[in-house]
Design a protein around this motif. Sequence first.
Motif, short mmCIF file in Angstrom:
data_model
loop_
_atom_site.label_atom_id
_atom_site.label_comp_id
_atom_site.label_asym_id
_atom_site.label_seq_id
_atom_site.Cartn_x
_atom_site.Cartn_y
_atom_site.Cartn_z
N ILE A 150 0.87 -1.17 0.00
CA ILE A 150 0.00 0.00 0.00
C ILE A 150 0.91 1.22 0.00
CG2 ILE A 150 -1.80 1.23 1.26
CD1 ILE A 150 -2.65 -1.55 2.36
N SER A 151 1.06 1.83 -1.17
CA SER A 151 2.07 2.87 -1.37
C SER A 151 1.75 3.63 -2.64
CB SER A 151 3.46 2.23 -1.48
OG SER A 151 4.42 3.14 -1.94
N PRO A 152 2.18 4.88 -2.74
CA PRO A 152 2.04 5.59 -4.02
C PRO A 152 3.03 5.13 -5.07
CG PRO A 152 3.13 6.99 -2.42
CD PRO A 152 2.69 5.76 -1.68
N LEU A 153 3.98 4.26 -4.69
CA LEU A 153 5.03 3.79 -5.59
C LEU A 153 4.97 2.28 -5.71
CD1 LEU A 153 7.93 5.96 -4.09
CD2 LEU A 153 6.36 6.58 -5.93
N ARG A 154 4.80 1.78 -6.92
CA ARG A 154 4.67 0.33 -7.11
C ARG A 154 5.95 -0.39 -6.75
NH1 ARG A 154 2.98 -0.87 -12.91
NH2 ARG A 154 5.20 -0.51 -13.32
N ASP A 155 7.12 0.26 -6.96
CA ASP A 155 8.38 -0.41 -6.71
C ASP A 155 8.88 -0.21 -5.28
OD1 ASP A 155 8.90 2.26 -7.05
OD2 ASP A 155 10.27 2.02 -8.74
N ASP A 156 7.98 0.08 -4.36
CA ASP A 156 8.33 0.14 -2.94
C ASP A 156 8.40 -1.25 -2.31
OD1 ASP A 156 9.08 2.57 -1.97
OD2 ASP A 156 7.10 3.22 -1.33
N PRO A 185 -1.47 20.82 -7.63
CA PRO A 185 -2.23 19.57 -7.79
C PRO A 185 -1.44 18.28 -7.69
CG PRO A 185 -1.78 20.54 -9.93
CD PRO A 185 -1.20 21.48 -8.91
N LEU A 186 -0.16 18.35 -7.38
CA LEU A 186 0.64 17.13 -7.26
C LEU A 186 1.12 16.95 -5.83
CD1 LEU A 186 2.88 17.35 -10.45
CD2 LEU A 186 0.96 15.80 -10.07
N GLN A 187 1.05 15.69 -5.36
CA GLN A 187 1.58 15.37 -4.04
C GLN A 187 3.05 14.98 -4.19
OE1 GLN A 187 -0.73 14.61 -0.85
NE2 GLN A 187 1.18 15.62 -0.29
N LEU A 188 3.92 15.80 -3.67
CA LEU A 188 5.34 15.47 -3.65
C LEU A 188 5.58 14.37 -2.63
CD1 LEU A 188 8.36 16.20 -4.38
CD2 LEU A 188 8.30 17.63 -2.33
N VAL A 189 6.26 13.31 -3.04
CA VAL A 189 6.74 12.27 -2.14
C VAL A 189 8.26 12.39 -2.10
CG1 VAL A 189 6.94 9.79 -1.72
CG2 VAL A 189 4.79 10.74 -2.60
N ALA A 190 8.77 12.91 -0.98
CA ALA A 190 10.21 13.15 -0.82
C ALA A 190 10.81 12.00 -0.03
CB ALA A 190 10.44 14.49 -0.11
N GLY A 234 22.07 16.19 -14.82
CA GLY A 234 22.89 16.66 -13.71
C GLY A 234 22.13 17.03 -12.47
N ARG A 235 20.83 16.67 -12.42
CA ARG A 235 19.99 17.03 -11.27
C ARG A 235 19.24 15.79 -10.80
NH1 ARG A 235 20.90 21.20 -14.63
NH2 ARG A 235 21.00 23.29 -13.71
N GLU A 236 18.65 15.91 -9.58
CA GLU A 236 17.92 14.78 -9.03
C GLU A 236 16.75 14.44 -9.95
OE1 GLU A 236 17.79 11.74 -6.33
OE2 GLU A 236 19.26 13.37 -6.40
N ALA A 237 16.45 13.14 -10.05
CA ALA A 237 15.39 12.68 -10.95
C ALA A 237 14.02 12.83 -10.29
CB ALA A 237 15.62 11.22 -11.32
N LEU A 238 13.09 13.39 -11.04
CA LEU A 238 11.69 13.53 -10.60
C LEU A 238 10.87 12.53 -11.41
CD1 LEU A 238 9.52 15.57 -9.10
CD2 LEU A 238 9.09 16.23 -11.47
N ARG A 239 10.20 11.61 -10.71
CA ARG A 239 9.38 10.63 -11.41
C ARG A 239 7.93 11.10 -11.47
NH1 ARG A 239 10.03 4.52 -9.87
NH2 ARG A 239 9.63 5.23 -7.74
N LEU A 240 7.34 10.99 -12.67
CA LEU A 240 5.94 11.34 -12.90
C LEU A 240 5.25 10.22 -13.65
CD1 LEU A 240 6.23 15.03 -14.19
CD2 LEU A 240 5.31 14.32 -11.97
N HIS A 241 3.97 10.01 -13.36
CA HIS A 241 3.16 9.09 -14.15
C HIS A 241 3.01 9.65 -15.56
CE1 HIS A 241 -0.53 7.00 -15.51
NE2 HIS A 241 -0.09 6.02 -14.72
N PRO A 242 2.91 8.78 -16.57
CA PRO A 242 2.77 9.29 -17.95
C PRO A 242 1.64 10.30 -18.13
CG PRO A 242 3.19 6.93 -17.98
CD PRO A 242 3.02 7.31 -16.55
N SER A 243 0.53 10.11 -17.42
CA SER A 243 -0.58 11.05 -17.58
C SER A 243 -0.22 12.44 -17.06
CB SER A 243 -1.82 10.53 -16.85
OG SER A 243 -1.60 10.45 -15.45
N ARG A 271 2.07 6.60 -8.85
CA ARG A 271 0.63 6.85 -8.89
C ARG A 271 0.34 8.18 -9.59
NH1 ARG A 271 -3.66 9.45 -6.58
NH2 ARG A 271 -5.31 8.22 -5.60
N PRO A 272 -0.73 8.26 -10.39
CA PRO A 272 -1.15 9.57 -10.89
C PRO A 272 -1.42 10.52 -9.72
CG PRO A 272 -2.32 7.82 -12.04
CD PRO A 272 -1.57 7.16 -10.92
N GLY A 273 -1.10 11.79 -9.93
CA GLY A 273 -1.26 12.78 -8.88
C GLY A 273 -0.06 12.92 -7.98
N VAL A 274 1.00 12.14 -8.25
CA VAL A 274 2.18 12.12 -7.40
C VAL A 274 3.41 12.57 -8.19
CG1 VAL A 274 3.81 10.54 -6.24
CG2 VAL A 274 1.36 10.40 -5.76
#
Length: 761
Positions: free
Chosen positions: A214-220, A612-617, A641-650, A683-686
Motif C-alpha cells: 500500500i504505497s504511491p510507488l509500485r516499486d516500494d 495539484p501534485l503530491q510530492l513524495v520526498a 545533472g539534477r535529481e530525478a523527478l518521477r511522474l506518471h505518464p498522464s 501513482r497519478p497525482g504524485v
Amino acid sequence: MTLHLAHWGAFEAESDGYRLTAVRPWAGDPEPTPLIENVVSAQHHRTRVDRPYVRRGWLERGPGGAGRGDEEFVAVSWERALDLLAAELGRVYRERGPEGVFGGSYGWASAGRFHHAQGQLHRFLNCLGGYVRSVNSYSLGAAEVLLPHVIGGMGWLERASTAKSVIAEHTDLVVAFGGISPKNSVVGVGGAARHDTVSWVGRARARGCRFVSISPLRDDIPEQAQAEWIAPRPGTDAALMAALAQVLDAEGLADRAFLDRYTVGYERFIAYVRGDSDGVVKSPEWAEAITEVPAARIRELAREMAAGRTLITVSWSLQRARHGEQPLWLGVVLAAMLGQIGLPGGGFGHGYGSTAAVGEPARAHSVPRFPQGRNGIDRFIPVARIADMLLCPGESFDYDGRRLRYPDVELVYWCGGNPFHHHQDLARLRSAFTRPATVVVHDAFWTATARHADIVLPATMSVEREDFGAGQADPLLLAMPALTRPHGGARDDYVIFAELAERLGVGKDFTEGRDTGQWLRHLYEQWRPAGVPGFDEFWRRGSLEIAVPDREQVLCADFRADPDAAPLSTPSGRIEIFSEVVAGFGYADCPGHPVWLAPEEWLGAPAAQRLPLQLVANQPRAKLHSQLDVGAHSRAAKVAGREALRLHPSEAAARGVSTGDVVRVFNDRGACLAGVLVDEAVRPGVAQLSTGSWYDPDPADPSLCRHGNPNVLTADRAASSLSQGCSGQLALVQVERYAGVLPEVSVDRPPALSACGAPDS
C-alpha cells in the motif's frame, strides 16, 4: 584486498596507499549493493575539504552570522584554526555556560564504532561541562515518542521484531503500509554486512505468502513479492486503516478474546470507528471518498486479513508526515484486532524494508562503543526543531506531555551530519543558521552545512583511519585498518578533539592518555565476551561472528504467553489502543486513540486546486541520505545533472514533458530544478523526488535549488504536538517545464576559497 564496512555494506578494497584503486562487494554478502561504487570516485573529489578554513567575515570581524553561507573561506593552518576555535569555545562556556552550545551532530557519519562522529563530539562537549542536545531522529521522530505509550520503545521494537526468516516460513499475508523498500533495506546504522531482503521475500512468496503493498510507488517492494499494489492518495493511510477496522468489527472478525486479555481502551476506539462519538461511520465507502481506494477492495482486504496468518507492517515513511502517529498507531490496532500479535508470522512490524536491521535476530552481545561521559545539563530539543530553536530562543513548545522552552544558543558544533539534507524548508533553515555567533563543522566534504559554517575542519573518511565496526543488529564485527593515508590535511575527529581538549585544560579527561590504537584495544578487551579471541587475534583475522541465539524470534511472544509475567513497558503493561496518558496531554493533533486527521497538504485539501501534485520526498536509491552525492554511482542516477523527478505518464503528458526534460518544481515555500523520468510505477497525482541532492541555492534567486533538493519544498512543520517529529515526506507542489537558460550546478566544486596565510600543515 582488505575488508571494510560502510552503512550500506561490507566491501573489499585495494589501494596504492594514497587512494583506493578498486572496491568490490564482500563475498559473504548474498545481495550486495552498488552504493559501494561511490567510495572510490568520491575519496579525492574536488569537494573534499583539504585543510582548515575560516569564513572571511568571522575571521576579520569576529563572531556573528552576517555573510554566513555567502562569503569566501580563508585557509589557515591547523595551529591557528585550533587556537581560534579553542578561544571561542572558552568564551562561550565562560559567558553562557553549556546552555550556549548546541552539540548538533547526527549519527550517520561513519560505520566505525570508535570514530563515530556524534559520540566523539558529545564526549568532548561533556568534558567541557555539557551541551544542549537533540533527541529522537528525523527518520523516527513520531514513532520514538508514540510507541512507548502504545506497545513499547522503538529500540526494543527494532531488536525484538519478528525475524524475517519466521515471516518467510509462517506468514500467509503481508499487508505492507508503505511497502518493503528494497533500496532502504540495504542500509543500516553502523553497517550492514549481509543483505537478504530479496531472499526472504522470495522464499515467503514461493511458499505461498501473498503481499499487498500500500504505497504511491509500485516499486516500494521487491519484484519477487509479486505484490498486489494498492495506491491510496498519499497521507490517507489512517482513513484506509480505520475502514479496515470498521469491517473487522462490523463482520465479527475482530478477536475479542485477545482484545480483552492483551489490550486496554478498545471500546473507546471502536466507538469512534462505529461513529458513536462523532456521527460518522468509518466505513469503506467513507474511506473511498478520502483515499480513492474502492470500497469493495477495502472490505475484501479486511476479510483476507482475518482469514489467515497476517503481518501488518508499517514503514517508517508513514510516520514521517503530518499526523504520522495515526497510521502507526492504527497498524498496532489492526494487528491487535486480528489477535495474532505474539504468534509466529503474525502481528505487527514497524520498518521492514526501512533499514537492514529490522527483522534481524538479536545478537547475544552488543558491540564496543566509545563512552560519551555525562552531560552536565538536561536541555534538549527534538532533533527536527533546530530551526525553531535558532529562530525562536525562549519560546515555549510542547513535547510528550511537557511544556519546554527553546534555549538561546550561541555556538553550534556539527560533527558528522548534514542538516541541510535532513531538515525541511531550507530557506527557513538558512535564515536560522545566520542567528548563532559561531557555527563549527567537521566534515570530509563541502556539504551545504559546511558552506554555512564559520570554522570548517577537514575530517577523514572511514577508509583513512583505523576502527572496528558492526551494524545495529549485524553479528559480524569487522576490524577496519586504514586503507589509505588521509586526503590533504584531513585529521580524525578524535585527534582534533584531543588537541582542542588539551588547549582547554581537559585533555586527560577526553583521551584518558590513549591514542586511537590504544582505545581500540581497550574498548575491545573491556567488551570481549567469554570465548571470543583477544584483540591481536581479532585484528589479525579481520572479523569475528557474534553469537545469535538459536530460536525463533517473534515479537511479543513472551507477552502473549503470559501478559502478567511478561508485561509490556506501557503504563498499563498492555497494548494501549486508547492511552489515558496521551489523552491527558490534551493535544488536538494527537488524541487518546488513533483517528483520521486530514493534513494541511494532501490531494483533498483546498490548496490542491493550485498545487495539484503530491510530492513524495523519499529516500534515494543511489546513495545513503546525502552521503557521497558526488560519487560516480550517485551522479549516474541524475537526469541532466539534477535529481530525478518521477511522474506518471498522464501527469507528464498534461505538462508536455518527457524523460530527460528539466522541470521547475515549486510551491509557496520555494522551487527546485529536477530532471524528469516518466514512470508508470508512480501513482497519478504524485511527483516523486528523493532527498539527498546537495542543496545548491541560486545566488540570483535563493528560493531556488538548482540541484533538485526537495526540502526547499517541504514544510518545517511538526508531525504533532506530541512528538515534534519530522513531517518531511509529503508536500503539495506544481511542476512545469523549465523554459529559461539552465543555471549551472555549483555544488560539485568547492565554495570560494582563499589560500592566503595557510602554510602546509
